[in-house]
Motif scaffolding. Structure first.
Motif, PDB file in Angstrom:
ATOM      1  N   PRO A  33       1.089  -0.993  -0.439  1.00 32.09           N
ATOM      2  CA  PRO A  33       0.005   0.274   0.052  1.00 32.09           C
ATOM      3  C   PRO A  33       0.656   1.283  -0.006  1.00 32.09           C
ATOM      4  O   PRO A  33       0.039   2.369   0.287  1.00 32.09           O
ATOM      5  CB  PRO A  33      -0.929  -0.488   0.950  1.00 32.09           C
ATOM      6  N   TRP A  34       1.710   1.031  -0.221  1.00 31.68           N
ATOM      7  CA  TRP A  34       2.744   2.492  -0.333  1.00 31.68           C
ATOM      8  C   TRP A  34       4.124   2.558  -2.124  1.00 31.68           C
ATOM      9  O   TRP A  34       4.468   1.449  -2.520  1.00 31.68           O
ATOM     10  CB  TRP A  34       3.909   2.592   0.762  1.00 31.68           C
ATOM     11  N   TYR A  35       4.647   3.478  -2.180  1.00 27.39           N
ATOM     12  CA  TYR A  35       5.978   3.437  -2.888  1.00 27.39           C
ATOM     13  C   TYR A  35       6.552   3.964  -2.376  1.00 27.39           C
ATOM     14  O   TYR A  35       6.394   4.383  -1.433  1.00 27.39           O
ATOM     15  CB  TYR A  35       5.043   4.680  -4.445  1.00 27.39           C
TER      16      TYR A  35
ATOM     17  N   LEU B 256      13.486   3.961   3.284  1.00 26.42           N
ATOM     18  CA  LEU B 256      13.958   4.144   1.182  1.00 26.42           C
ATOM     19  C   LEU B 256      13.450   5.905   0.838  1.00 26.42           C
ATOM     20  O   LEU B 256      12.348   5.802   1.340  1.00 26.42           O
ATOM     21  CB  LEU B 256      13.498   3.414   0.594  1.00 26.42           C
ATOM     22  N   PRO B 257      14.064   6.413  -0.167  1.00 27.29           N
ATOM     23  CA  PRO B 257      13.344   7.832  -0.692  1.00 27.29           C
ATOM     24  C   PRO B 257      12.357   7.487  -1.401  1.00 27.29           C
ATOM     25  O   PRO B 257      12.280   6.142  -1.966  1.00 27.29           O
ATOM     26  CB  PRO B 257      15.113   7.831  -1.951  1.00 27.29           C
ATOM     27  N   GLY B 258      11.422   8.228  -1.765  1.00 23.93           N
ATOM     28  CA  GLY B 258      10.327   8.961  -2.100  1.00 23.93           C
ATOM     29  C   GLY B 258       9.522   7.617  -1.810  1.00 23.93           C
ATOM     30  O   GLY B 258       8.494   7.739  -2.360  1.00 23.93           O
ATOM     31  N   PHE B 259       9.086   7.253  -0.248  1.00 27.37           N
ATOM     32  CA  PHE B 259       8.012   6.201   0.364  1.00 27.37           C
ATOM     33  C   PHE B 259       6.879   7.784   0.256  1.00 27.37           C
ATOM     34  O   PHE B 259       6.788   8.580   0.727  1.00 27.37           O
ATOM     35  CB  PHE B 259       8.589   6.653   2.201  1.00 27.37           C
ATOM     36  N   MET B 260       5.900   6.843   0.086  1.00 26.60           N
ATOM     37  CA  MET B 260       4.221   7.718  -0.279  1.00 26.60           C
ATOM     38  C   MET B 260       3.373   6.678   0.049  1.00 26.60           C
ATOM     39  O   MET B 260       3.779   5.698  -0.891  1.00 26.60           O
ATOM     40  CB  MET B 260       4.259   8.310  -1.056  1.00 26.60           C
ATOM     41  N   PRO B 261       2.293   7.066   0.197  1.00 27.49           N
ATOM     42  CA  PRO B 261       0.975   6.125  -0.242  1.00 27.49           C
ATOM     43  C   PRO B 261       1.332   6.208  -1.083  1.00 27.49           C
ATOM     44  O   PRO B 261       1.247   6.494  -2.568  1.00 27.49           O
ATOM     45  CB  PRO B 261      -0.273   6.610   0.994  1.00 27.49           C
ATOM     46  N   ARG B 262       0.920   4.876  -2.004  1.00 31.23           N
ATOM     47  CA  ARG B 262       0.334   4.362  -3.158  1.00 31.23           C
ATOM     48  C   ARG B 262      -0.826   5.568  -3.972  1.00 31.23           C
ATOM     49  O   ARG B 262      -0.709   6.047  -5.105  1.00 31.23           O
ATOM     50  CB  ARG B 262       0.202   2.652  -3.007  1.00 31.23           C
ATOM     51  N   ALA B 263      -1.566   5.489  -2.792  1.00 38.80           N
ATOM     52  CA  ALA B 263      -2.482   5.895  -3.303  1.00 38.80           C
ATOM     53  C   ALA B 263      -2.396   7.815  -3.645  1.00 38.80           C
ATOM     54  O   ALA B 263      -2.641   8.524  -5.164  1.00 38.80           O
ATOM     55  CB  ALA B 263      -3.948   7.141  -2.507  1.00 38.80           C
ATOM     56  N   GLN B 264      -0.939   8.170  -3.150  1.00 41.59           N
ATOM     57  CA  GLN B 264      -0.307   9.595  -3.744  1.00 41.59           C
ATOM     58  C   GLN B 264      -0.229   9.300  -4.956  1.00 41.59           C
ATOM     59  O   GLN B 264       0.292   9.995  -5.324  1.00 41.59           O
ATOM     60  CB  GLN B 264       0.712  10.052  -2.463  1.00 41.59           C
ATOM     61  N   TRP B 265       0.817   8.141  -4.924  1.00 46.30           N
ATOM     62  CA  TRP B 265       1.639   8.063  -5.884  1.00 46.30           C
ATOM     63  C   TRP B 265       1.490   8.165  -7.148  1.00 46.30           C
ATOM     64  O   TRP B 265       1.276   8.317  -8.084  1.00 46.30           O
ATOM     65  CB  TRP B 265       2.648   7.209  -6.011  1.00 46.30           C
TER      66      TRP B 265
ATOM     67  N   LEU C 278       8.024  -4.777   6.060  1.00 47.01           N
ATOM     68  CA  LEU C 278       7.662  -4.248   4.668  1.00 47.01           C
ATOM     69  C   LEU C 278       7.744  -2.877   5.111  1.00 47.01           C
ATOM     70  O   LEU C 278       8.173  -2.072   4.229  1.00 47.01           O
ATOM     71  CB  LEU C 278       7.040  -5.246   3.697  1.00 47.01           C
ATOM     72  N   GLU C 279       7.060  -2.654   5.521  1.00 49.57           N
ATOM     73  CA  GLU C 279       6.824  -0.865   6.070  1.00 49.57           C
ATOM     74  C   GLU C 279       7.405  -0.381   6.879  1.00 49.57           C
ATOM     75  O   GLU C 279       7.704   0.884   6.358  1.00 49.57           O
ATOM     76  CB  GLU C 279       5.309  -0.691   6.525  1.00 49.57           C
ATOM     77  N   THR C 280       8.150  -1.102   7.497  1.00 50.73           N
ATOM     78  CA  THR C 280       9.572  -0.107   8.025  1.00 50.73           C
ATOM     79  C   THR C 280      10.488   0.058   7.474  1.00 50.73           C
ATOM     80  O   THR C 280      11.410   0.900   7.165  1.00 50.73           O
ATOM     81  CB  THR C 280       9.731  -0.782   9.529  1.00 50.73           C
ATOM     82  N   HIS C 281      10.598  -1.222   6.262  1.00 50.22           N
ATOM     83  CA  HIS C 281      12.395  -1.094   5.329  1.00 50.22           C
ATOM     84  C   HIS C 281      11.600  -0.178   3.962  1.00 50.22           C
ATOM     85  O   HIS C 281      12.330   0.809   4.072  1.00 50.22           O
ATOM     86  CB  HIS C 281      12.101  -2.667   5.052  1.00 50.22           C
ATOM     87  N   ALA C 282      10.341  -0.272   3.905  1.00 52.41           N
ATOM     88  CA  ALA C 282       9.592   1.286   2.790  1.00 52.41           C
ATOM     89  C   ALA C 282       9.843   2.113   3.336  1.00 52.41           C
ATOM     90  O   ALA C 282      10.218   3.874   2.721  1.00 52.41           O
ATOM     91  CB  ALA C 282       8.513   0.775   2.460  1.00 52.41           C
ATOM     92  N   ARG C 283       9.537   2.917   4.928  1.00 54.36           N
ATOM     93  CA  ARG C 283       9.673   4.073   4.664  1.00 54.36           C
ATOM     94  C   ARG C 283      11.022   4.576   4.938  1.00 54.36           C
ATOM     95  O   ARG C 283      11.829   5.625   5.195  1.00 54.36           O
ATOM     96  CB  ARG C 283       8.893   3.941   6.343  1.00 54.36           C
TER      97      ARG C 283
END
Length: 184
Positions: free
Chosen positions: A133-135, A164-173, A157-162
């Motif tokens: 659910p994120w980008y 990383l560069p560019g993290f945002m909710p998938r809906a925003q992306w 997975l979410e902790t790792h993604a947060r």
């Protein structure tokens, strides 16, 4: 509007060496259905075709075509990707691949997706994936242990993604991409 008008990706054709083995893999292990089969005359001689689908609205999503040369020197297919509808589905295909003793099974996170990579019987790389659910900016590939419980896995997975560069909710992306593609 949800997608660009005019074209929609439909299917892929793969030249194969062993039509029966490939048909067995895609129908038995990946649950594709044979929708048609037959022979076709081509400028290079006759070929056998097997049409496969997992969707009753699509005559075929994959067509297997005989005639792959014995030595191509390089597999031009980088990957064939199949999107899972849930983590349970992704885990089930991972177990099937393990039970099949498929070589080189590789679960990874791309930050924005959880993927399992494995070759088909002729070495074409398959990706089975679940969008998260994120980008995050790409490319990313980090090995993942799928033996973790669902909640622990998703938290990791979410902790790792947060991080990383560019993290945002998938809906925003998606909104950004829709504007970029002119479909907003």
């Amino acid at each position: 509007m949800n997608a660009r008008s005019g074209l929609v990706f439909s299917h892929i054709g793969i030249h194969v060496s062993n039509l029966e083995r490939m048909e067995d893999f895609y129908t038995r292990l990946l649950e594709f259905t044979v929708t048609d089969r037959g022979q076709l005359e081509t400028p290079k001689g006759p070929v056998e075709l097997v049409f496969l689908s997992r969707d009753p609205d699509e005559h075929h999503q994959i067509v297997l075509v005989s005639g792959r040369p014995a030595s191509t020197g390089f597999n031009v297919i980088n990957q064939i990707s199949l999107k899972a509808d849930s983590l349970a589905t992704l885990r089930a295909i991972h177990r099937r691949l393990q039970d099949e003793r498929t070589a080189e099974i590789m679960p990874v996170t791309h930050g924005n997706a959880l993927s399992v990579y494995a070759p088909d019987p002729e070495g074409n790389r398959l990706e089975f994936y679940l969008d998260l659910p994120w980008y995050v900016s790409q490319p990313v590939r980090v090995p993942v242990d799928l033996a973790q419980a669902d909640e622990a896995l998703m938290q990791m997975l979410e902790t790792h993604a947060r991080s990383l560069p560019g993290f945002m909710p998938r809906a925003q992306w998606r909104e950004l991409m829709a504007r970029r593609m002119g479909t907003a």
